[in-house]
Motif scaffolding. Structure first.
Motif, PDB file in Angstrom:
ATOM      1  N   ALA A  79       0.825  -1.208   0.000  1.00 38.31           N
ATOM      2  CA  ALA A  79       0.000   0.000   0.000  1.00 38.31           C
ATOM      3  C   ALA A  79       0.858   1.257   0.000  1.00 38.31           C
ATOM      4  N   ARG A  80       1.943   1.206   0.803  1.00 39.31           N
ATOM      5  CA  ARG A  80       2.840   2.352   0.870  1.00 39.31           C
ATOM      6  C   ARG A  80       3.514   2.604  -0.481  1.00 39.31           C
ATOM      7  N   ASN A  81       3.976   1.543  -1.109  1.00 34.45           N
ATOM      8  CA  ASN A  81       4.601   1.682  -2.417  1.00 34.45           C
ATOM      9  C   ASN A  81       3.602   2.174  -3.460  1.00 34.45           C
ATOM     10  N   GLY A  82       2.342   1.735  -3.308  1.00 33.00           N
ATOM     11  CA  GLY A  82       1.313   2.211  -4.234  1.00 33.00           C
ATOM     12  C   GLY A  82       1.080   3.693  -4.094  1.00 33.00           C
ATOM     13  N   ARG A  83       1.054   4.180  -2.846  1.00 37.09           N
ATOM     14  CA  ARG A  83       0.854   5.614  -2.616  1.00 37.09           C
ATOM     15  C   ARG A  83       2.026   6.405  -3.177  1.00 37.09           C
ATOM     16  N   VAL A  84       3.226   5.895  -3.004  1.00 37.93           N
ATOM     17  CA  VAL A  84       4.407   6.581  -3.532  1.00 37.93           C
ATOM     18  C   VAL A  84       4.340   6.658  -5.057  1.00 37.93           C
ATOM     19  N   GLY A  85       3.902   5.551  -5.671  1.00 37.93           N
ATOM     20  CA  GLY A  85       3.804   5.538  -7.123  1.00 37.93           C
ATOM     21  C   GLY A  85       2.785   6.539  -7.635  1.00 37.93           C
ATOM     22  N   VAL A  86       1.631   6.605  -6.949  1.00 31.95           N
ATOM     23  CA  VAL A  86       0.603   7.569  -7.343  1.00 31.95           C
ATOM     24  C   VAL A  86       1.114   8.994  -7.184  1.00 31.95           C
ATOM     25  N   GLU A  87       1.819   9.237  -6.076  1.00 26.18           N
ATOM     26  CA  GLU A  87       2.334  10.583  -5.831  1.00 26.18           C
ATOM     27  C   GLU A  87       3.358  10.978  -6.878  1.00 26.18           C
ATOM     28  N   ARG A  88       4.221  10.046  -7.225  1.00 21.41           N
ATOM     29  CA  ARG A  88       5.224  10.360  -8.246  1.00 21.41           C
ATOM     30  C   ARG A  88       4.566  10.682  -9.576  1.00 21.41           C
ATOM     31  N   ALA A  89       3.521   9.930  -9.897  1.00 19.84           N
ATOM     32  CA  ALA A  89       2.800  10.199 -11.142  1.00 19.84           C
ATOM     33  C   ALA A  89       2.153  11.571 -11.110  1.00 19.84           C
ATOM     34  N   ALA A  90       1.591  11.923  -9.922  1.00 13.13           N
ATOM     35  CA  ALA A  90       0.934  13.228  -9.795  1.00 13.13           C
ATOM     36  C   ALA A  90       1.933  14.360  -9.951  1.00 13.13           C
ATOM     37  N   ARG A  91       3.195  14.110  -9.541  1.00 16.52           N
ATOM     38  CA  ARG A  91       4.217  15.140  -9.645  1.00 16.52           C
ATOM     39  C   ARG A  91       5.035  14.999 -10.931  1.00 16.52           C
ATOM     40  N   GLY A  92       4.617  14.103 -11.810  1.00 19.13           N
ATOM     41  CA  GLY A  92       5.359  13.841 -13.021  1.00 19.13           C
ATOM     42  C   GLY A  92       5.117  14.852 -14.107  1.00 19.13           C
ATOM     43  N   SER A  93       5.433  14.427 -15.313  1.00 17.39           N
ATOM     44  CA  SER A  93       5.382  15.338 -16.455  1.00 17.39           C
ATOM     45  C   SER A  93       3.978  15.870 -16.718  1.00 17.39           C
ATOM     46  N   VAL A  94       2.949  15.057 -16.433  1.00 19.98           N
ATOM     47  CA  VAL A  94       1.583  15.505 -16.689  1.00 19.98           C
ATOM     48  C   VAL A  94       1.234  16.707 -15.817  1.00 19.98           C
ATOM     49  N   THR A  95       1.534  16.593 -14.511  1.00 21.75           N
ATOM     50  CA  THR A  95       1.245  17.699 -13.607  1.00 21.75           C
ATOM     51  C   THR A  95       2.096  18.919 -13.941  1.00 21.75           C
ATOM     52  N   LYS A  96       3.351  18.699 -14.262  1.00 21.48           N
ATOM     53  CA  LYS A  96       4.212  19.823 -14.635  1.00 21.48           C
ATOM     54  C   LYS A  96       3.699  20.509 -15.889  1.00 21.48           C
ATOM     55  N   GLY A  97       3.254  19.720 -16.847  1.00 21.91           N
ATOM     56  CA  GLY A  97       2.689  20.302 -18.065  1.00 21.91           C
ATOM     57  C   GLY A  97       1.429  21.095 -17.778  1.00 21.91           C
ATOM     58  N   ALA A  98       0.585  20.573 -16.884  1.00 26.10           N
ATOM     59  CA  ALA A  98      -0.646  21.273 -16.520  1.00 26.10           C
ATOM     60  C   ALA A  98      -0.339  22.598 -15.837  1.00 26.10           C
ATOM     61  N   ALA A  99       0.661  22.580 -14.950  1.00 25.46           N
ATOM     62  CA  ALA A  99       1.047  23.806 -14.253  1.00 25.46           C
ATOM     63  C   ALA A  99       1.581  24.844 -15.227  1.00 25.46           C
ATOM     64  N   LYS A 100       2.434  24.428 -16.139  1.00 24.82           N
ATOM     65  CA  LYS A 100       3.006  25.354 -17.116  1.00 24.82           C
ATOM     66  C   LYS A 100       1.916  25.945 -18.011  1.00 24.82           C
ATOM     67  N   ALA A 101       0.989  25.094 -18.475  1.00 30.25           N
ATOM     68  CA  ALA A 101      -0.097  25.570 -19.325  1.00 30.25           C
ATOM     69  C   ALA A 101      -0.985  26.558 -18.572  1.00 30.25           C
ATOM     70  N   GLY A 102      -1.272  26.236 -17.298  1.00 34.22           N
ATOM     71  CA  GLY A 102      -2.120  27.120 -16.507  1.00 34.22           C
ATOM     72  C   GLY A 102      -1.481  28.470 -16.246  1.00 34.22           C
ATOM     73  N   LEU A 103      -0.211  28.474 -15.902  1.00 30.96           N
ATOM     74  CA  LEU A 103       0.483  29.736 -15.638  1.00 30.96           C
ATOM     75  C   LEU A 103       0.588  30.577 -16.908  1.00 30.96           C
ATOM     76  N   ALA A 104       0.823  29.919 -18.040  1.00 36.94           N
ATOM     77  CA  ALA A 104       0.888  30.649 -19.305  1.00 36.94           C
ATOM     78  C   ALA A 104      -0.478  31.246 -19.653  1.00 36.94           C
ATOM     79  N   ALA A 105      -1.557  30.480 -19.417  1.00 38.77           N
ATOM     80  CA  ALA A 105      -2.902  30.985 -19.687  1.00 38.77           C
ATOM     81  C   ALA A 105      -3.216  32.179 -18.794  1.00 38.77           C
ATOM     82  N   ARG A 106      -2.840  32.090 -17.530  1.00 36.13           N
ATOM     83  CA  ARG A 106      -3.028  33.231 -16.628  1.00 36.13           C
ATOM     84  C   ARG A 106      -2.261  34.441 -17.136  1.00 36.13           C
ATOM     85  N   GLY A 107      -1.061  34.211 -17.643  1.00 32.38           N
ATOM     86  CA  GLY A 107      -0.259  35.303 -18.172  1.00 32.38           C
ATOM     87  C   GLY A 107      -0.932  35.995 -19.333  1.00 32.38           C
TER      88      GLY A 107
END
Length: 278
Positions: free
Chosen positions: A7-35
Motif C-alpha cells: 500500500a505504501r509503495n502504491g501511494r508513492v507511485g501515485v504521488e510520483r505520477a501526480a508530480r510527473g510530467s503531466v502535472t508539470k505540463g498542466a502547471a506550465k499551461a495554466g500559468l501561461a494561460a493566466r499570463g
C-alpha cells in the motif's frame, strides 16, 4: 512483501505520477494561460488610460479581444484548457502537497483548495465563452453587483459583504507585500536563470505583484463601501475598479501605472511557467 508495504509503495507511485510530467505540463499551461489574461487586461487598461474606453479591461474584455483575432476560437479553447490544467495542478497540491518544505502543511493545502476552486470557475467561464455562449460568465462588474445584491438580502447580509470585502483587502495587501518581499523566489529555479534574467524576473514579479495587490485591495474597499451604504452598485469588478483609478486626483497617470503593472504580472506568469518549481 506485506500488505502495508504494498500500500505504501502504491501511494508513492501515485504521488510520483501526480508530480510527473503531466502535472508539470498542466502547471506550465495554466500559468501561461493566466499570463495571457493578465497581459491583455493590462493592455486594455492602458487603452482606457489613453482615452479609449470602448473595451472592458477584465477577463470578459480579454476573451472578446482574443475572439477577434485570426484563429481566435482555437486560442480560446487553448486558453480554457490551460486554465483547467491550472485547476488540476492546484488539486494535486491539495491531495499530495505542494513543492517546498511546508508544501504538505494544512495551510498550504487549504490555500491550494481555494485556488483550485477559483481557477475551476475561471476555466469554466472561458470554455463557456469558447463554446459559443458569448458570455464568459458576464462582465466582472455585473457579477460583482449581482453577487453583492444577493448577499445583502441575506440575514446579516451587510456583515457578510463587509467581511468578504475586508478579506479581499487583506488578500490584496498580502499579495502586494509578498511581491515586494520577493517571496516568489522560493518557488523558482533561480539557478537555471542567468543574472540578467533574474533581474528581469524581479522587475516583473515585484512590479506586477504589487499592481495586482493594489487592484485586489481597491476592489475590496468598494465591497466594504457597498456593505456600509447598503448599495450593491458600489461593488466593482476589475474593469470598474481600474477605471476608478483614473478618477482620482492622480488621474489617468495612476491608471496607466497600475495597467503597466498588470502587463508585468502577465510577463511574470510566463516566467513562472518556465521556471516555477512544481
Amino acid at each position: 512483501m506485506n500488505t502495508s508495504a504494498l500500500a505504501r509503495n502504491g501511494r508513492v507511485g501515485v504521488e510520483r505520477a501526480a508530480r510527473g510530467s503531466v502535472t508539470k505540463g498542466a502547471a506550465k499551461a495554466g500559468l501561461a494561460a493566466r499570463g495571457v489574461i493578465y497581459l491583455l487586461v493590462g493592455l486594455l487598461a492602458l487603452q482606457i488610460a489613453s482615452g479609449d474606453g470602448s473595451q472592458q479591461a477584465d477577463r470578459q474584455g480579454a476573451l472578446e479581444e482574443i475572439s477577434k483575432k485570426p484563429f481566435g476560437a482555437v486560442l480560446l479553447w487553448a486558453l480554457g484548457i490551460g486554465l483547467v490544467g491550472m485547476a488540476l495542478w492546484r488539486l494535486s497540491e491539495v491531495v499530495f502537497g505542494g513543492a517546498g518544505a511546508d508544501g504538505r502543511s494544512a495551510k498550504k493545502r487549504l490555500l491550494a483548495l481555494v485556488r483550485c476552486g477559483f481557477y475551476s470557475f475561471v476555466a469554466y467561464s472561458v470554455l463557456a465563452f469558447a463554446a459559443g455562449s458569448g458570455s464568459g460568465g458576464g462582465s466582472g462588474d455585473e457579477q460583482s453587483r449581482d453577487v453583492t445584491a444577493r448577499a445583502l438580502e441575506l440575514p446579516a447580509g451587510q456583515w457578510i459583504v463587509g467581511a468578504g470585502g475586508t478579506g479581499i483587502i487583506v488578500a490584496g495587501v498580502w499579495i502586494g507585500a509578498r511581491a515586494v518581499m520577493r517571496s516568489y523566489r522560493k518557488k523558482m529555479r533561480l539557478g537555471d536563470m542567468s543574472p540578467r534574467m533574474r533581474r528581469l524576473v524581479d522587475i516583473t514579479g515585484v512590479g506586477g505583484g504589487a499592481a495586482r495587490g493594489v487592484v485586489f485591495a481597491a476592489a475590496g474597499v468598494f465591497a466594504v463601501r457597498a456593505a456600509v451604504e447598503y448599495q450593491p452598485d458600489e461593488a466593482k469588478g476589475i474593469d470598474d475598479t481600474l477605471r476608478s483609478f483614473a478618477a482620482t486626483p492622480a488621474g489617468p497617470g495612476l491608471l496607466a501605472c497600475v495597467a503597466a503593472g498588470l502587463v508585468l504580472f502577465g510577463l511574470f506568469s510566463f516566467a513562472m511557467a518556465r521556471w516555477r518549481k512544481v
